[in-house]
Design a protein around this motif. Structure first.
Motif, PDB file in Angstrom:
ATOM      1  N   GLY A   5       0.778  -1.233   0.000  1.00 18.05           N
ATOM      2  CA  GLY A   5       0.000   0.000   0.000  1.00 18.05           C
ATOM      3  C   GLY A   5       0.810   1.284   0.000  1.00 18.05           C
ATOM      4  O   GLY A   5       0.577   2.165  -0.832  1.00 18.05           O
ATOM      5  N   PRO A   6       1.778   1.451   0.920  1.00 20.13           N
ATOM      6  CA  PRO A   6       2.527   2.717   0.942  1.00 20.13           C
ATOM      7  C   PRO A   6       3.352   2.957  -0.327  1.00 20.13           C
ATOM      8  O   PRO A   6       3.438   4.087  -0.802  1.00 20.13           O
ATOM      9  CB  PRO A   6       3.440   2.581   2.160  1.00 20.13           C
ATOM     10  CG  PRO A   6       2.816   1.538   3.010  1.00 20.13           C
ATOM     11  CD  PRO A   6       2.089   0.622   2.079  1.00 20.13           C
ATOM     12  N   ILE A   7       3.924   1.898  -0.882  1.00 20.21           N
ATOM     13  CA  ILE A   7       4.711   2.058  -2.109  1.00 20.21           C
ATOM     14  C   ILE A   7       3.797   2.422  -3.272  1.00 20.21           C
ATOM     15  O   ILE A   7       4.112   3.299  -4.080  1.00 20.21           O
ATOM     16  CB  ILE A   7       5.517   0.776  -2.401  1.00 20.21           C
ATOM     17  CG1 ILE A   7       6.558   0.554  -1.307  1.00 20.21           C
ATOM     18  CG2 ILE A   7       6.187   0.858  -3.768  1.00 20.21           C
ATOM     19  CD1 ILE A   7       7.297  -0.750  -1.417  1.00 20.21           C
ATOM     20  N   VAL A  12       1.704   6.540  -6.979  1.00 27.07           N
ATOM     21  CA  VAL A  12       0.559   7.280  -7.514  1.00 27.07           C
ATOM     22  C   VAL A  12       0.766   8.778  -7.325  1.00 27.07           C
ATOM     23  O   VAL A  12       0.517   9.577  -8.236  1.00 27.07           O
ATOM     24  CB  VAL A  12      -0.756   6.800  -6.858  1.00 27.07           C
ATOM     25  CG1 VAL A  12      -1.900   7.750  -7.154  1.00 27.07           C
ATOM     26  CG2 VAL A  12      -1.101   5.403  -7.337  1.00 27.07           C
ATOM     27  N   VAL A  13       1.251   9.180  -6.153  1.00 23.92           N
ATOM     28  CA  VAL A  13       1.507  10.607  -5.904  1.00 23.92           C
ATOM     29  C   VAL A  13       2.631  11.108  -6.803  1.00 23.92           C
ATOM     30  O   VAL A  13       2.543  12.207  -7.379  1.00 23.92           O
ATOM     31  CB  VAL A  13       1.830  10.842  -4.410  1.00 23.92           C
ATOM     32  CG1 VAL A  13       2.365  12.239  -4.175  1.00 23.92           C
ATOM     33  CG2 VAL A  13       0.603  10.594  -3.559  1.00 23.92           C
ATOM     34  N   LEU A  14       3.682  10.318  -6.965  1.00 20.39           N
ATOM     35  CA  LEU A  14       4.805  10.713  -7.813  1.00 20.39           C
ATOM     36  C   LEU A  14       4.372  10.856  -9.272  1.00 20.39           C
ATOM     37  O   LEU A  14       4.677  11.870  -9.929  1.00 20.39           O
ATOM     38  CB  LEU A  14       5.935   9.689  -7.697  1.00 20.39           C
ATOM     39  CG  LEU A  14       7.199   9.987  -8.494  1.00 20.39           C
ATOM     40  CD1 LEU A  14       7.932  11.161  -7.866  1.00 20.39           C
ATOM     41  CD2 LEU A  14       8.084   8.762  -8.546  1.00 20.39           C
ATOM     42  N   LEU A  15       3.645   9.877  -9.776  1.00 18.99           N
ATOM     43  CA  LEU A  15       3.182   9.952 -11.163  1.00 18.99           C
ATOM     44  C   LEU A  15       2.140  11.048 -11.344  1.00 18.99           C
ATOM     45  O   LEU A  15       2.107  11.718 -12.383  1.00 18.99           O
ATOM     46  CB  LEU A  15       2.615   8.604 -11.602  1.00 18.99           C
ATOM     47  CG  LEU A  15       3.629   7.473 -11.723  1.00 18.99           C
ATOM     48  CD1 LEU A  15       2.930   6.176 -12.054  1.00 18.99           C
ATOM     49  CD2 LEU A  15       4.668   7.804 -12.761  1.00 18.99           C
ATOM     50  N   GLY A  16       1.299  11.241 -10.352  1.00 22.29           N
ATOM     51  CA  GLY A  16       0.314  12.319 -10.425  1.00 22.29           C
ATOM     52  C   GLY A  16       0.971  13.686 -10.451  1.00 22.29           C
ATOM     53  O   GLY A  16       0.553  14.579 -11.201  1.00 22.29           O
TER      54      GLY A  16
END
Length: 176
Positions: A5-7, A12-16
């Motif tokens: 989950g954390p990875i 997702v945050v990095l790609l977003g």
């Protein structure tokens, strides 16, 4: 991908953030080449989102078609245009821009009302394809076709619509 989950959340945050920064670069850069490279960043981020969603074939198609073909075509078109051709006699707002704005706004509003009014949880794709996929006698190309027509139908159709719009834009640029 089956990530903890954390990875997964970090990716997702990095790609977003890459997607948002790239799209802001497309809009805010004055140099068209920089905007085209920012568009490449956006398209690569989208393909990496597909990899996170276990849609490797759609991600590969995204990279090959959009980054490898459409973005390169846009960069070549921008490089072949002279800077003075599209900067002289620049009108801020024309009748064609108004008509285009009205058409795009009406399409956007109709799509948003359709998306909001659709019961997405009530859609059952198909049960027959699950039985077909479990057989080992099907070739890889048949499995790709089954996946594209069932699980990845919506992303595949969205990619085809975006590709059509890019081809129409390339034809319009080539005619000028």
């Amino acid at each position: 991908m089956d990530l903890p989950g954390p990875i997964h959340d970090f990716l997702v945050v990095l790609l977003g953030s890459g997607l948002i920064l790239g799209s802001m670069g497309v809009l805010l850069f004055n140099n068209s080449i920089y905007s085209a490279f920012s568009l490449g960043l956006v398209l690569v981020s989208i393909s990496l989102f597909y990899i996170l969603a276990n849609a490797q074939f759609v991600a590969a198609a995204q990279l090959l078609i959009y980054v490898g073909a459409i973005n390169v075509l846009i960069i070549f078109a921008v490089m072949f245009m002279k800077g003075s051709e599209y900067s002289k006699d620049f009108n801020l707002w024309t009748v064609g821009n108004g008509v285009t704005f009205l058409v795009c706004t009406s399409i956007f509003v109709s799509l948003m009302t359709t998306i909001v009014d659709t019961s997405w949880y009530g859609i059952i794709w198909t049960t027959r394809s699950n039985q077909i996929l479990e057989q080992d006698l099907i070739s890889n190309s048949q499995q790709i076709g089954i996946y594209l027509s069932t699980y990845f139908f919506l992303p595949f159709e969205l990619i085809s619509i975006i590709l059509l719009a890019a081809l129409i834009g390339a034809i319009a640029v080539a005619r000028q």
